[in-house]
Structures are given as C-alpha cells and as structure tokens.
Design a protein around this motif. Structure first.
Motif, mmCIF file in Angstrom:
data_model
loop_
_atom_site.group_PDB
_atom_site.id
_atom_site.type_symbol
_atom_site.label_atom_id
_atom_site.label_comp_id
_atom_site.label_asym_id
_atom_site.label_seq_id
_atom_site.Cartn_x
_atom_site.Cartn_y
_atom_site.Cartn_z
ATOM 1 N N LEU A 16 0.823 -1.207 0.000
ATOM 2 C CA LEU A 16 0.000 0.000 0.000
ATOM 3 C C LEU A 16 0.859 1.261 0.000
ATOM 4 C CD1 LEU A 16 -2.833 -1.073 2.469
ATOM 5 C CD2 LEU A 16 -2.975 -0.879 -0.023
ATOM 6 N N ASP A 17 1.990 1.229 0.725
ATOM 7 C CA ASP A 17 2.915 2.365 0.695
ATOM 8 C C ASP A 17 3.457 2.579 -0.714
ATOM 9 O OD1 ASP A 17 2.623 2.887 3.372
ATOM 10 O OD2 ASP A 17 4.510 1.952 3.983
ATOM 11 N N CYS A 18 3.803 1.480 -1.384
ATOM 12 C CA CYS A 18 4.317 1.566 -2.746
ATOM 13 C C CYS A 18 3.255 2.129 -3.684
ATOM 14 C CB CYS A 18 4.786 0.192 -3.223
ATOM 15 S SG CYS A 18 5.541 0.197 -4.860
ATOM 16 N N LEU A 19 2.030 1.640 -3.559
ATOM 17 C CA LEU A 19 0.942 2.122 -4.408
ATOM 18 C C LEU A 19 0.666 3.609 -4.165
ATOM 19 C CD1 LEU A 19 -1.540 -0.890 -4.144
ATOM 20 C CD2 LEU A 19 -0.200 -0.203 -6.146
ATOM 21 N N ALA A 20 0.751 4.026 -2.919
ATOM 22 C CA ALA A 20 0.530 5.439 -2.605
ATOM 23 C C ALA A 20 1.582 6.317 -3.287
ATOM 24 C CB ALA A 20 0.550 5.658 -1.089
ATOM 25 N N SER A 21 2.821 5.833 -3.335
ATOM 26 C CA SER A 21 3.868 6.611 -4.006
ATOM 27 C C SER A 21 3.646 6.619 -5.515
ATOM 28 C CB SER A 21 5.258 6.054 -3.667
ATOM 29 O OG SER A 21 5.502 4.795 -4.267
ATOM 30 N N LEU A 22 3.122 5.532 -6.063
ATOM 31 C CA LEU A 22 2.847 5.479 -7.500
ATOM 32 C C LEU A 22 1.698 6.411 -7.883
ATOM 33 C CD1 LEU A 22 3.269 1.646 -8.158
ATOM 34 C CD2 LEU A 22 4.652 3.478 -9.153
ATOM 35 N N GLU A 23 0.814 6.701 -6.951
ATOM 36 C CA GLU A 23 -0.268 7.644 -7.235
ATOM 37 C C GLU A 23 0.269 9.043 -7.526
ATOM 38 O OE1 GLU A 23 -3.228 7.693 -4.215
ATOM 39 O OE2 GLU A 23 -4.114 5.778 -4.826
ATOM 40 N N LYS A 24 1.468 9.329 -7.025
ATOM 41 C CA LYS A 24 2.079 10.645 -7.243
ATOM 42 C C LYS A 24 3.042 10.624 -8.423
ATOM 43 C CE LYS A 24 1.894 11.423 -2.241
ATOM 44 N NZ LYS A 24 2.701 11.649 -1.011
ATOM 45 N N VAL A 43 -5.340 -9.553 0.262
ATOM 46 C CA VAL A 43 -6.153 -9.399 -0.944
ATOM 47 C C VAL A 43 -7.319 -8.452 -0.696
ATOM 48 C CG1 VAL A 43 -7.643 -10.585 -2.599
ATOM 49 C CG2 VAL A 43 -5.480 -11.629 -1.911
ATOM 50 N N GLU A 44 -7.992 -8.610 0.425
ATOM 51 C CA GLU A 44 -9.120 -7.731 0.749
ATOM 52 C C GLU A 44 -8.682 -6.280 0.862
ATOM 53 O OE1 GLU A 44 -12.351 -7.008 4.386
ATOM 54 O OE2 GLU A 44 -11.018 -8.753 4.403
ATOM 55 N N LEU A 45 -7.565 -6.030 1.557
ATOM 56 C CA LEU A 45 -7.070 -4.667 1.717
ATOM 57 C C LEU A 45 -6.667 -4.055 0.378
ATOM 58 C CD1 LEU A 45 -4.867 -5.078 4.934
ATOM 59 C CD2 LEU A 45 -7.079 -3.903 4.753
ATOM 60 N N LEU A 46 -6.006 -4.859 -0.452
ATOM 61 C CA LEU A 46 -5.536 -4.361 -1.748
ATOM 62 C C LEU A 46 -6.697 -4.075 -2.694
ATOM 63 C CD1 LEU A 46 -2.470 -6.729 -2.153
ATOM 64 C CD2 LEU A 46 -2.401 -4.267 -1.720
ATOM 65 N N GLU A 47 -7.707 -4.928 -2.670
ATOM 66 C CA GLU A 47 -8.875 -4.703 -3.528
ATOM 67 C C GLU A 47 -9.627 -3.438 -3.105
ATOM 68 O OE1 GLU A 47 -10.966 -8.391 -3.267
ATOM 69 O OE2 GLU A 47 -9.964 -9.236 -5.049
ATOM 70 N N GLN A 48 -9.722 -3.208 -1.808
ATOM 71 C CA GLN A 48 -10.377 -1.995 -1.316
ATOM 72 C C GLN A 48 -9.612 -0.761 -1.772
ATOM 73 O OE1 GLN A 48 -10.611 -2.455 2.929
ATOM 74 N NE2 GLN A 48 -12.342 -3.876 2.857
ATOM 75 N N TYR A 49 -8.294 -0.830 -1.688
ATOM 76 C CA TYR A 49 -7.477 0.310 -2.091
ATOM 77 C C TYR A 49 -7.599 0.563 -3.592
ATOM 78 C CZ TYR A 49 -3.452 3.443 -2.409
ATOM 79 O OH TYR A 49 -2.652 4.525 -2.635
ATOM 80 N N ALA A 50 -7.516 -0.501 -4.380
ATOM 81 C CA ALA A 50 -7.550 -0.371 -5.836
ATOM 82 C C ALA A 50 -8.863 0.234 -6.314
ATOM 83 C CB ALA A 50 -7.323 -1.734 -6.487
ATOM 84 N N SER A 53 -8.558 4.037 -5.920
ATOM 85 C CA SER A 53 -7.338 4.710 -6.367
ATOM 86 C C SER A 53 -7.521 5.364 -7.740
ATOM 87 C CB SER A 53 -6.181 3.707 -6.446
ATOM 88 O OG SER A 53 -5.015 4.312 -6.967
ATOM 89 N N PRO A 54 -6.904 6.527 -7.949
ATOM 90 C CA PRO A 54 -6.941 7.150 -9.274
ATOM 91 C C PRO A 54 -6.042 6.431 -10.281
ATOM 92 C CG PRO A 54 -5.571 8.434 -7.789
ATOM 93 C CD PRO A 54 -6.220 7.383 -6.956
ATOM 94 N N VAL A 55 -5.155 5.594 -9.782
ATOM 95 C CA VAL A 55 -4.260 4.807 -10.650
ATOM 96 C C VAL A 55 -4.983 3.535 -11.092
ATOM 97 C CG1 VAL A 55 -2.105 3.489 -10.698
ATOM 98 C CG2 VAL A 55 -2.187 5.713 -9.550
ATOM 99 N N LYS A 56 -4.728 3.101 -12.308
ATOM 100 C CA LYS A 56 -5.287 1.839 -12.788
ATOM 101 C C LYS A 56 -4.548 0.688 -12.119
ATOM 102 C CE LYS A 56 -6.297 3.868 -17.311
ATOM 103 N NZ LYS A 56 -5.947 3.851 -18.763
ATOM 104 N N ILE A 57 -5.262 -0.047 -11.271
ATOM 105 C CA ILE A 57 -4.658 -1.136 -10.505
ATOM 106 C C ILE A 57 -5.490 -2.395 -10.677
ATOM 107 C CG2 ILE A 57 -3.910 -1.942 -8.240
ATOM 108 C CD1 ILE A 57 -3.801 0.975 -7.328
#
Length: 321
Positions: A16-24, A43-50, A53-57
C-alpha cells in the motif's frame, strides 16, 4: 504504456505504501498487483485500495505461493492483455520518486537499442545511500561498485552501462518477453533469478543501463521479516547455491569447476559467521559443491528446508558429534 508488476506476500502494508507513491508518479502506466498466496487479509485490503485509487490497478490473486519468478511471470502474462511496450518489475517494499517511472520511460524512448533499464535504488532508511545501482558480471559472480555510495558523492547523474540489474526494480521492453509471458527463470523459487536473467541477456547481446535520474527507495529486509528458522545460514547457502546453479548453465564444465573452487574459498567465512565451526563450514562447502553439480533448480520444498525450517542443515548436527 508500462505495466508495473508488484508481487505481494503477506505484505499489504508495504504494498500500500508503494501504491501510494505510485499515485504521485508521472508517466503512462498500469499496476498489476499479484498476490502470491497471502494467508492474511492482503487481498481484501488491496482490492479496497484499488477500487478507490486514481491509478489503474489490477489485483491478481494467484491462490498459492508460486515464488518470486513464477509470481512475476504470471503477472507479466496477465498484463500482456493491455499490450504494454514495457514492464517494470518492482519490489512491493519500495517507494518511488514522482518522476522515477517517467524517467525510465523517457530514456527507453530516446534509446531504443537498450532493452533493459534500472533506477537508482537507495535505502529507504538512508535516502542518500545507494543500495543498488546495478553492476557487472564477473567470472561466476557479479560486482556492485556503487553499493553504499552516497548519491551526493556521484560525479554526475548520467546513465551507467551495466551487465546486471537487481530484480528489485527491473525495467524491460516487452519485446524481450516470450510469447508465453515468461521473463524470469522459474527454476528458482526465490533468489538469483535476476543473476540468471543477466547471464541470459548477456548471451543474447542485450544492453543494460542504470538511469540515475530515476530513483526509488527500498525497505531492505521486509521479505526476510516474514521468515523464521536459521535465516542467516539459510540465506547465505541459498545465495551461493542459486548463483552456482545459474552459472552452471552458462559456463563450460571446466570453467564451472574453477568457479566451484573459487566460490568455496569465498563462502567459508560467511558460513562460519553464521555460527558454524571450521569443521562444519568445511562440510557445508562440500555439500554446496555437490548440490551445485547435481541440482538444476531450487523448488519450494528445498527452499523451505533451507530458508524457513532450517531442517536442511540437520546433518551438520551429526557432523559436530
């Protein structure tokens, strides 16, 4: 478009930290997060984040732990449906600078004859210190001359020719990926698949460069925190065994036996530092050479006995009696 591949195994916090940095981050990319059979709620946490997210995940549950190489390969194969022109294999325990992806893409666009790139990888805990800036292949091994160098001490930030790039952050043109989606050798469950990749690419005449204007930060050791057992001895043994098995496929047997001899001289001190006495270290070196000659792969069962359970080394207890 670049398909960025993240491999998660019980490490949602880092991912999630990595994905947050990729959002920028700038650049044209899509992220594929392959979950390597996590046993927690990753998996549940990642799906919720995706989903927010404004990034295509894309979240790709693999169902079981396939290992580093196979997990990345499945994600690469999945990502081919989007017809990316490049892939960036990125450790989930990294954080990227906002311009890191765009710098790699810009360099690739301007240098079409170079198929493999890497960023400057610095320590997350000491952002001016280089953890990896690639290196060069030597006789049966590799060297990393810029490791531990201060970024502020670099004379310039020009691209650096190398013959090895860490699998922590590996940017590859899609033309180098087979039609089956295989990029890394699946003979290695974990470790030294990037060394085998470098040997294979050298044989093919492919060029590699480090792009120092692209910077990421690595939380070194995050994967190891999920492991138990004789970690120090296991990591040292796995490192040398994987290195030797990879080298065996690219050197004539006479040369490989010389590599075995030289490796035996190098690794003894690491085995001793892992808590073995001199006699045990000598026995383990002989076992290492025997394994390197007889084995062509390191599968999950062998990986587990070496790295997690530590049962592989039970014979040393008998040797000490």
């Amino acid at each position: 478009m670049t398909a960025i591949i993240l491999l998660n195994w019980n490490g949602a916090r880092d991912t999630l930290d990595c994905l947050a940095s990729l959002e920028k981050a700038g650049g044209d990319f899509r992220v594929i997060v392959a979950d390597n059979g996590s046993t927690d709620n990753s998996v549940e946490l990642l799906e919720q984040y995706a989903s927010a997210s404004p990034v295509k995940i894309d979240i790709l549950p693999l169902g079981s732990n396939l290992g580093f190489a196979a997990g990345n390969n499945r994600a690469v194969s999945y990502a081919m449906q989007y017809s990316p022109d490049s892939f960036l294999l990125l450790n989930n325990d990294t954080v990227v600078e906002p311009d890191s992806v765009a710098e790699l893409q810009e360099f690739a666009y301007s240098n079409p004859k170079i198929g493999i790139l890497g960023p400057l990888i610095c320590l997350h805990s000491d952002r001016d210190r280089i953890w990896s800036a690639g290196g060069y292949l030597t006789f049966g091994s590799r060297k990393a001359p810029l490791k531990d160098t201060r970024v502020s001490d670099l004379p310039d930030r020009d691209a650096i020719p190398v013959s090895f790039i860490s699998g922590c952050a590996l940017f590859v043109r899609s033309s180098l990926v087979g039609n089956d989606g295989i990029l890394l050798s699946e003979r290695f469950f974990f470790g030294e698949e990037d060394y085998e990749f470098a040997l294979r690419m050298r044989n093919r005449g492919e060029k590699m460069m480090i792009v120092p204007k692209s910077v990421i930060y690595h939380k070194v050791g995050s994967s190891a925190r999920n492991m138990t057992g004789k970690v120090v001895l296991g990591r040292n043994y796995l490192y040398y065994l994987g290195r030797l098995i990879a080298a065996k496929g690219y050197y004539p047997m006479l040369s490989f036996r010389a590599i075995l001899f030289l490796t035996g001289l190098r690794c003894g001190r690491y085995f001793s530092a892992s808590g073995l006495d001199r006699r045990q270290a000598g026995i383990l070196i002989r076992r290492l050479k025997s394994d390197a000659l007889s084995l062509d792969a390191i599968g999950y069962d062998l990986f587990r006995s070496i790295m997690i359970d530590g049962t592989y080394f039970d014979f040393l207890n008998t040797a000490a009696e």
